[in-house]
Write a protein that holds these residues in place. Structure first.
Motif, mmCIF file in Angstrom:
data_model
loop_
_atom_site.group_PDB
_atom_site.id
_atom_site.type_symbol
_atom_site.label_atom_id
_atom_site.label_comp_id
_atom_site.label_asym_id
_atom_site.label_seq_id
_atom_site.Cartn_x
_atom_site.Cartn_y
_atom_site.Cartn_z
ATOM 1 N N GLY A 1 -3.724 6.032 11.093
ATOM 2 C CA GLY A 1 -5.039 5.739 11.629
ATOM 3 C C GLY A 1 -4.953 4.674 12.703
ATOM 4 N N THR A 2 -6.116 4.224 13.120
ATOM 5 C CA THR A 2 -6.228 3.197 14.152
ATOM 6 C C THR A 2 -6.953 1.995 13.583
ATOM 7 O OG1 THR A 2 -6.352 4.905 15.854
ATOM 8 C CG2 THR A 2 -7.108 2.710 16.457
ATOM 9 N N SER B 1 -5.332 6.145 3.509
ATOM 10 C CA SER B 1 -4.790 4.988 4.218
ATOM 11 C C SER B 1 -5.704 3.783 4.008
ATOM 12 C CB SER B 1 -4.679 5.286 5.713
ATOM 13 O OG SER B 1 -3.809 6.367 5.945
ATOM 14 N N PHE B 2 -5.159 2.586 4.181
ATOM 15 C CA PHE B 2 -5.974 1.380 4.066
ATOM 16 C C PHE B 2 -5.347 0.259 4.875
ATOM 17 C CE2 PHE B 2 -2.980 1.156 0.576
ATOM 18 C CZ PHE B 2 -2.569 -0.169 0.581
ATOM 19 N N ILE C 1 -8.035 -10.741 2.705
ATOM 20 C CA ILE C 1 -9.282 -10.759 3.475
ATOM 21 C C ILE C 1 -9.535 -9.350 3.991
ATOM 22 C CG2 ILE C 1 -10.489 -11.776 5.419
ATOM 23 C CD1 ILE C 1 -8.340 -13.984 5.339
ATOM 24 N N PRO C 2 -10.623 -8.706 3.641
ATOM 25 C CA PRO C 2 -11.531 -9.074 2.551
ATOM 26 C C PRO C 2 -10.848 -8.821 1.213
ATOM 27 C CG PRO C 2 -12.145 -6.932 3.398
ATOM 28 C CD PRO C 2 -10.993 -7.433 4.245
ATOM 29 N N SER C 3 -11.516 -9.139 0.116
ATOM 30 C CA SER C 3 -10.883 -8.978 -1.195
ATOM 31 C C SER C 3 -10.681 -7.504 -1.538
ATOM 32 C CB SER C 3 -11.710 -9.664 -2.278
ATOM 33 O OG SER C 3 -13.034 -9.156 -2.275
ATOM 34 N N ALA C 4 -11.475 -6.601 -0.951
ATOM 35 C CA ALA C 4 -11.284 -5.156 -1.117
ATOM 36 C C ALA C 4 -10.597 -4.621 0.143
ATOM 37 C CB ALA C 4 -12.628 -4.465 -1.315
ATOM 38 N N ARG C 5 -9.793 -3.605 -0.013
ATOM 39 C CA ARG C 5 -9.085 -3.030 1.135
ATOM 40 C C ARG C 5 -10.051 -2.334 2.078
ATOM 41 N NH1 ARG C 5 -4.211 -0.533 -2.485
ATOM 42 N NH2 ARG C 5 -3.004 -2.437 -2.582
ATOM 43 N N LEU C 6 -9.699 -2.322 3.342
ATOM 44 C CA LEU C 6 -10.475 -1.613 4.351
ATOM 45 C C LEU C 6 -9.992 -0.171 4.398
ATOM 46 C CD1 LEU C 6 -10.101 -4.343 7.106
ATOM 47 C CD2 LEU C 6 -12.195 -3.826 5.845
ATOM 48 N N ASN C 7 -10.921 0.790 4.391
ATOM 49 C CA ASN C 7 -10.517 2.179 4.486
ATOM 50 C C ASN C 7 -11.604 3.000 5.163
ATOM 51 O OD1 ASN C 7 -12.439 2.729 2.426
ATOM 52 N ND2 ASN C 7 -10.923 2.221 0.881
ATOM 53 N N GLY C 8 -11.265 4.225 5.548
ATOM 54 C CA GLY C 8 -12.225 5.104 6.200
ATOM 55 C C GLY C 8 -12.477 4.712 7.648
#
Length: 79
Positions: free
Chosen positions: A66-67, A17-18, A31-38
């Motif tokens: 996820g949350t 997930s991201f 924002i940000p240029s990379a995906r958020l994950n974990g």
């Protein structure tokens, strides 16, 4: 006109997930240029853009499970 968008995010995302935030202003700013994950603690993310149209759009997406917590979203004009 130049703008800055910032916010605080905290997440606990399932594997695969991201999340991301986007501003549409004639182009698209991720924002940000990379995906958020974990799993991640409260983190400030921000980006700057120059609007080419008199209006823009904004969205935050969670793709998968996820949350995702979001707080203190600020759009600021930069002179």
């Amino acid at each position: 006109k130049k703008y800055r968008v910032s916010m605080y995010v905290k997440g606990d995302l399932a594997p695969g997930s991201f999340a991301d935030a986007r501003v549409w202003y004639g182009k698209t700013l991720m924002i940000p240029s990379a995906r958020l994950n974990g799993k991640f603690p409260w983190t400030k993310i921000s980006g700057e853009f120059t609007a080419m149209k008199p209006s823009c759009g904004f969205g935050i997406s969670l793709w998968g499970k996820g949350t995702l917590n979001i707080d203190h979203i600020v759009f600021q004009k930069i002179d």
